[in-house]
Design an enzyme around this catalytic site. Structure first.
Site, mmCIF file in Angstrom:
data_model
loop_
_atom_site.group_PDB
_atom_site.id
_atom_site.type_symbol
_atom_site.label_atom_id
_atom_site.label_comp_id
_atom_site.label_asym_id
_atom_site.label_seq_id
_atom_site.Cartn_x
_atom_site.Cartn_y
_atom_site.Cartn_z
ATOM 1 N N GLN A 89 0.803 -0.908 -0.132
ATOM 2 C CA GLN A 89 0.096 -0.155 -0.005
ATOM 3 C C GLN A 89 1.093 1.240 -0.301
ATOM 4 O OE1 GLN A 89 -2.265 -1.113 3.679
ATOM 5 N NE2 GLN A 89 -0.156 -1.420 5.252
ATOM 6 N N HIS A 103 -8.266 3.818 19.920
ATOM 7 C CA HIS A 103 -8.176 2.456 20.258
ATOM 8 C C HIS A 103 -7.728 2.238 21.576
ATOM 9 C CE1 HIS A 103 -4.155 3.704 17.590
ATOM 10 N NE2 HIS A 103 -4.871 2.663 17.181
ATOM 11 N N ASP A 157 0.707 0.305 13.828
ATOM 12 C CA ASP A 157 1.108 1.781 14.662
ATOM 13 C C ASP A 157 1.198 1.346 16.509
ATOM 14 O OD1 ASP A 157 -1.190 1.801 16.468
ATOM 15 O OD2 ASP A 157 -2.386 2.254 14.387
ATOM 16 N N GLU A 159 1.277 -8.366 11.819
ATOM 17 C CA GLU A 159 0.953 -6.712 10.503
ATOM 18 C C GLU A 159 1.568 -7.096 9.404
ATOM 19 O OE1 GLU A 159 -0.027 -3.606 10.979
ATOM 20 O OE2 GLU A 159 0.449 -4.048 8.631
ATOM 21 N N GLY A 185 -2.377 -11.933 8.238
ATOM 22 C CA GLY A 185 -3.001 -11.989 9.134
ATOM 23 C C GLY A 185 -4.091 -13.294 8.831
ATOM 24 N N ASP A 224 -7.651 -4.626 14.284
ATOM 25 C CA ASP A 224 -7.523 -3.386 13.769
ATOM 26 C C ASP A 224 -6.913 -3.257 12.577
ATOM 27 O OD1 ASP A 224 -7.192 -0.555 14.421
ATOM 28 O OD2 ASP A 224 -4.893 -1.468 15.403
HETATM 29 N N1 SPD Z 1 -10.922 4.244 7.729
HETATM 30 C C1 SPD Z 1 -10.124 4.288 8.563
HETATM 31 C C2 SPD Z 1 -10.297 2.996 9.833
HETATM 32 C C3 SPD Z 1 -8.988 2.842 10.058
HETATM 33 C C4 SPD Z 1 -8.760 1.963 11.081
HETATM 34 N N2 SPD Z 1 -7.731 1.093 11.409
HETATM 35 C C5 SPD Z 1 -6.646 2.550 12.297
HETATM 36 C C6 SPD Z 1 -5.852 1.769 12.981
HETATM 37 C C7 SPD Z 1 -5.194 2.330 14.062
HETATM 38 N N3 SPD Z 1 -4.444 1.621 14.811
#
Ligand code: SPD
Length: 291
Positions: A39, A70, A94, A114, A147, A165
């Protein structure tokens, strides 16, 4: 996304996420941009929320705004699961979800899976406060892999808590919204565990939101969305869905554990949680009923 093209690296400009005829923007200067194997990864110094991360031109997180996301994703799961020793985080590169989990001393192991190592590297470099001490915690095991494959290869009933997440249901995160992935999550979750997932905006992604909540409910038996506010995401109105096999245990924080959570909260509280599970607009409640 950027009106000034390469000049936005030198001057502030409006950086927008486009969604269905609307755009959601912040003023800022691009500090970093790279196409990884998965990406486009962008870091912006925003005027309002500090440094922010975008993936494929969609806002993911920002230094002074990330707690709105979070804390809501993690605490209904960790206060509701019978045990919280062994946790799986899918995505979360993150580090914010892991940081929130480590507020509980009962946590013995977090597998953070990840797909994109560049997201972790860039987050550690530009957004160190989001992962905080989680990055140095020996209980954190980072696995750079998909994942989908991870959950497929794990034995039954292994995790106390599973947290998804990911980003929006396109690109690398698309398959996280799929039945096969969710069925594997159900299989590897313990009987008295809790599953948590970011489930998009009921306004900006209404169709996706309704489909995923219904699917999670069908697979786990018990599942409910809670609603909150994340200003950097399309429409600002956001959702997280919690699921369990034995009861809606994510609605009932385990009292003895609450006294031992380290640190202060910005958003989450028992009052917030109770209200957020009930903050469902009636048209959505109707649409989320199973036919
Ligand atoms: N549209 C954004 C959705 C993002 C969800 N995850 C964000 C990562 C934060 N840890």
């Amino acid at each position: 996304m950027k009106k000034l093209g390469f000049l936005s690296k030198f001057f502030k400009t409006w950086i927008d996420e486009y969604n269905n005829g609307s755009r959601y923007g912040l003023k800022g200067k691009i500090l970093f941009e790279k196409q990884s194997n998965f990406q486009k990864i962008t870091i912006v110094q925003t005027e309002k929320y500090g440094k922010a991360l975008l993936l494929d031109d969609a806002w993911m997180t920002a230094e002074y705004e990330e707690k709105n996301y979070h804390e809501c994703l993690v605490h209904p799961a960790l206060t509701g699961s019978k045990s919280i020793e062994k946790i799986l985080i899918i995505g979360g590169g993150d580090g914010g979800a892991a940081r929130e989990c480590f507020r509980y001393e009962e946590v013995k192991n977090i597998d953070l899976v990840e797909i994109d190592k560049v997201v972790i590297d860039v987050s550690k470099n530009f957004l160190p406060s989001i992962g905080g001490n989680a990055w140095n915690d020996k209980r954190l095991k980072i696995h750079i892999t998909d994942g989908i494959t991870w959950v497929k290869n794990i034995q039954n009933n292994i995790y106390d808590v599973i947290i998804v997440d990911g980003s929006d249901p396109k690109g690398p995160a698309q398959a996280l919204f799929d039945q096969t992935f969710l069925k594997n999550c159900h299989r590897i979750l313990k009987e008295e565990g809790v599953f948590a997932m970011q489930t998009e905006s009921p306004h900006a992604f209404e169709k996706e939101h309704i489909e995923i909540v219904k699917l999670i409910r069908k697979i786990f038996g018990f599942a409910d969305p809670c609603y909150g506010h994340v200003a950097i995401y399309p429409s600002g109105f956001w959702s997280w869905t919690f699921a369990a096999k034995d009861s809606p245990r994510y609605r009932n924080p385990f009292a003895p554990r609450l006294k031992k959570i380290n640190g202060n909260f910005t958003i989450w509280s028992i009052r917030w949680q109770k209200a957020s599970f009930n903050l469902i607009p009636s048209y959505l409640e109707e649409k989320l009923k199973n036919e």
